[in-house]
Design a protein around this motif. Structure first.
Motif, PDB file in Angstrom:
ATOM      1  N   PHE A  60       0.839  -1.182   0.000  1.00  0.00           N
ATOM      2  CA  PHE A  60       0.000   0.000   0.000  1.00  0.00           C
ATOM      3  C   PHE A  60       0.881   1.241   0.000  1.00  0.00           C
ATOM      4  O   PHE A  60       1.757   1.382   0.854  1.00  0.00           O
ATOM      5  CB  PHE A  60      -0.934  -0.022   1.220  1.00  0.00           C
ATOM      6  CG  PHE A  60      -1.911  -1.160   1.142  1.00  0.00           C
ATOM      7  CD1 PHE A  60      -3.183  -0.959   0.642  1.00  0.00           C
ATOM      8  CD2 PHE A  60      -1.540  -2.437   1.535  1.00  0.00           C
ATOM      9  CE1 PHE A  60      -4.075  -2.014   0.535  1.00  0.00           C
ATOM     10  CE2 PHE A  60      -2.426  -3.497   1.431  1.00  0.00           C
ATOM     11  CZ  PHE A  60      -3.700  -3.280   0.933  1.00  0.00           C
ATOM     12  N   ASN A  62       1.263   5.701  -1.302  1.00  0.00           N
ATOM     13  CA  ASN A  62       0.661   6.967  -1.698  1.00  0.00           C
ATOM     14  C   ASN A  62       1.807   7.912  -2.027  1.00  0.00           C
ATOM     15  O   ASN A  62       2.716   8.086  -1.214  1.00  0.00           O
ATOM     16  CB  ASN A  62      -0.197   7.551  -0.580  1.00  0.00           C
ATOM     17  CG  ASN A  62      -0.902   8.818  -1.014  1.00  0.00           C
ATOM     18  OD1 ASN A  62      -0.262   9.839  -1.250  1.00  0.00           O
ATOM     19  ND2 ASN A  62      -2.209   8.764  -1.120  1.00  0.00           N
ATOM     20  N   VAL A  94      -3.434   4.285  -2.123  1.00  0.00           N
ATOM     21  CA  VAL A  94      -4.539   4.530  -1.190  1.00  0.00           C
ATOM     22  C   VAL A  94      -4.475   5.968  -0.665  1.00  0.00           C
ATOM     23  O   VAL A  94      -3.398   6.547  -0.578  1.00  0.00           O
ATOM     24  CB  VAL A  94      -4.504   3.548   0.007  1.00  0.00           C
ATOM     25  CG1 VAL A  94      -4.797   2.136  -0.442  1.00  0.00           C
ATOM     26  CG2 VAL A  94      -3.181   3.616   0.740  1.00  0.00           C
ATOM     27  N   THR A 115      -5.783   0.893  -8.049  1.00  0.00           N
ATOM     28  CA  THR A 115      -6.628   1.637  -7.120  1.00  0.00           C
ATOM     29  C   THR A 115      -7.693   0.725  -6.524  1.00  0.00           C
ATOM     30  O   THR A 115      -8.153  -0.219  -7.156  1.00  0.00           O
ATOM     31  CB  THR A 115      -7.317   2.835  -7.798  1.00  0.00           C
ATOM     32  OG1 THR A 115      -8.061   2.361  -8.912  1.00  0.00           O
ATOM     33  CG2 THR A 115      -6.317   3.868  -8.253  1.00  0.00           C
ATOM     34  N   ASP A 116      -8.035   1.040  -5.309  1.00  0.00           N
ATOM     35  CA  ASP A 116      -9.084   0.348  -4.570  1.00  0.00           C
ATOM     36  C   ASP A 116     -10.030   1.431  -4.069  1.00  0.00           C
ATOM     37  O   ASP A 116      -9.912   1.893  -2.939  1.00  0.00           O
ATOM     38  CB  ASP A 116      -8.463  -0.443  -3.410  1.00  0.00           C
ATOM     39  CG  ASP A 116      -9.504  -1.119  -2.527  1.00  0.00           C
ATOM     40  OD1 ASP A 116     -10.617  -1.386  -3.008  1.00  0.00           O
ATOM     41  OD2 ASP A 116      -9.194  -1.374  -1.353  1.00  0.00           O
ATOM     42  N   GLN A 119     -11.680   1.019  -0.807  1.00  0.00           N
ATOM     43  CA  GLN A 119     -10.735   0.749   0.274  1.00  0.00           C
ATOM     44  C   GLN A 119     -11.036  -0.555   1.010  1.00  0.00           C
ATOM     45  O   GLN A 119     -10.683  -0.723   2.169  1.00  0.00           O
ATOM     46  CB  GLN A 119     -10.671   1.903   1.259  1.00  0.00           C
ATOM     47  CG  GLN A 119     -10.103   3.155   0.662  1.00  0.00           C
ATOM     48  CD  GLN A 119      -9.897   4.216   1.714  1.00  0.00           C
ATOM     49  OE1 GLN A 119      -9.669   3.919   2.866  1.00  0.00           O
ATOM     50  NE2 GLN A 119      -9.962   5.455   1.308  1.00  0.00           N
ATOM     51  N   ALA A 122      -7.553  -2.768   1.872  1.00  0.00           N
ATOM     52  CA  ALA A 122      -6.776  -2.385   3.064  1.00  0.00           C
ATOM     53  C   ALA A 122      -7.460  -2.925   4.316  1.00  0.00           C
ATOM     54  O   ALA A 122      -6.801  -3.467   5.210  1.00  0.00           O
ATOM     55  CB  ALA A 122      -6.619  -0.869   3.144  1.00  0.00           C
ATOM     56  N   ILE A 191      -3.501   5.408   6.614  1.00  0.00           N
ATOM     57  CA  ILE A 191      -4.461   5.339   5.514  1.00  0.00           C
ATOM     58  C   ILE A 191      -5.757   5.970   5.973  1.00  0.00           C
ATOM     59  O   ILE A 191      -6.264   5.692   7.055  1.00  0.00           O
ATOM     60  CB  ILE A 191      -4.681   3.864   5.088  1.00  0.00           C
ATOM     61  CG1 ILE A 191      -3.379   3.303   4.522  1.00  0.00           C
ATOM     62  CG2 ILE A 191      -5.821   3.773   4.082  1.00  0.00           C
ATOM     63  CD1 ILE A 191      -3.423   1.818   4.210  1.00  0.00           C
ATOM     64  N   ARG A 193      -9.574   6.523   6.333  1.00  0.00           N
ATOM     65  CA  ARG A 193     -10.752   5.629   6.310  1.00  0.00           C
ATOM     66  C   ARG A 193     -11.995   6.442   6.140  1.00  0.00           C
ATOM     67  O   ARG A 193     -12.174   7.509   6.552  1.00  0.00           O
ATOM     68  CB  ARG A 193     -10.857   4.826   7.600  1.00  0.00           C
ATOM     69  CG  ARG A 193      -9.661   3.961   7.865  1.00  0.00           C
ATOM     70  CD  ARG A 193      -9.703   2.718   7.101  1.00  0.00           C
ATOM     71  NE  ARG A 193      -8.523   1.917   7.460  1.00  0.00           N
ATOM     72  CZ  ARG A 193      -8.106   0.914   6.751  1.00  0.00           C
ATOM     73  NH1 ARG A 193      -8.724   0.578   5.674  1.00  0.00           N
ATOM     74  NH2 ARG A 193      -7.064   0.242   7.108  1.00  0.00           N
TER      75      ARG A 193
END
Length: 193
Positions: A60, A62, A94, A115-116, A119, A122, A191, A193
């Protein structure tokens, strides 16, 4: 409040914490059946499509996170080294708790990220920071989590790394041995949320 009640409440609280920690540790041995990510061209990439791999490493990242940028070269090297040995690396971009636009600086390696949007991945893998890695090993019931945590013991200075956790886990998994490294807490950006 009496001493006896305080003792009972303390015991219950300790039991709850112990159970929470046990559940969190048990997730390392859990199985993941599938998830879907998107490429930069909006194509689907599924975990199931890597069932023939010896291992899948999900990292993960960024670009706005300094820790992610510090690991770019090391991750590119690991991916290149282990690709020929049947290990697939998936880099997921993320969002993080930082309001800064992120792009690679000139001269930095840019990894191909997926990309997720929801999310879910994660959360499914129990990851909380960028530059955190998860090693999955394919099996009959899905993908078993073999390791979750830091890539190595020095995110800031690659030449000062003494413990290369991810590399050690991959060597053990490829040799058919247990991971051999307990999950290590990653240093990185939280990350969002």
């Amino acid at each position: 409040m009496s001493l006896r009640r305080i003792s009972i409440l303390t015991a219950v609280a300790l039991l709850a914490v112990t159970l929470t920690i046990s559940v969190a540790r048990a997730q390392t041995g859990g199985a993941i059946t599938n998830f879907t990510l998107k490429t930069a061209t909006n194509a689907d990439v599924t975990l199931k499509s890597y069932a023939g791999s010896k291992a899948v490493v999900v990292v993960f990242l960024n670009p706005a996170c300094a820790f992610s940028r510090l690991y770019q070269e090391r991750l590119a090297s690991l991916s290149s080294t282990y690709r020929g040995r049947g290990v697939q690396f998936l880099f997921i971009n993320v969002p993080i708790n930082l309001d800064a636009p992120g792009t690679a600086a000139p001269g930095e390696v840019e990894l191909p990220t997926l990309t997720d949007a929801s999310q879910q991945v994660a959360g499914l893998l129990g990851v909380t920071k960028t530059a955190e890695a998860v090693v999955l090993e394919p099996g009959s019931g899905g993908f078993a989590i073999r390791y979750r945590g830091a890539i190595d013991d020095n995110p800031q200075v690659a030449s000062s790394v003494q413990q290369a956790y991810l590399k050690q886990v991959l060597e053990n998994v490829l040799a058919g041995r247990p991971a051999g490294v307990a999950d290590k807490r990653a240093a990185g950006c939280l990350i969002k949320r």
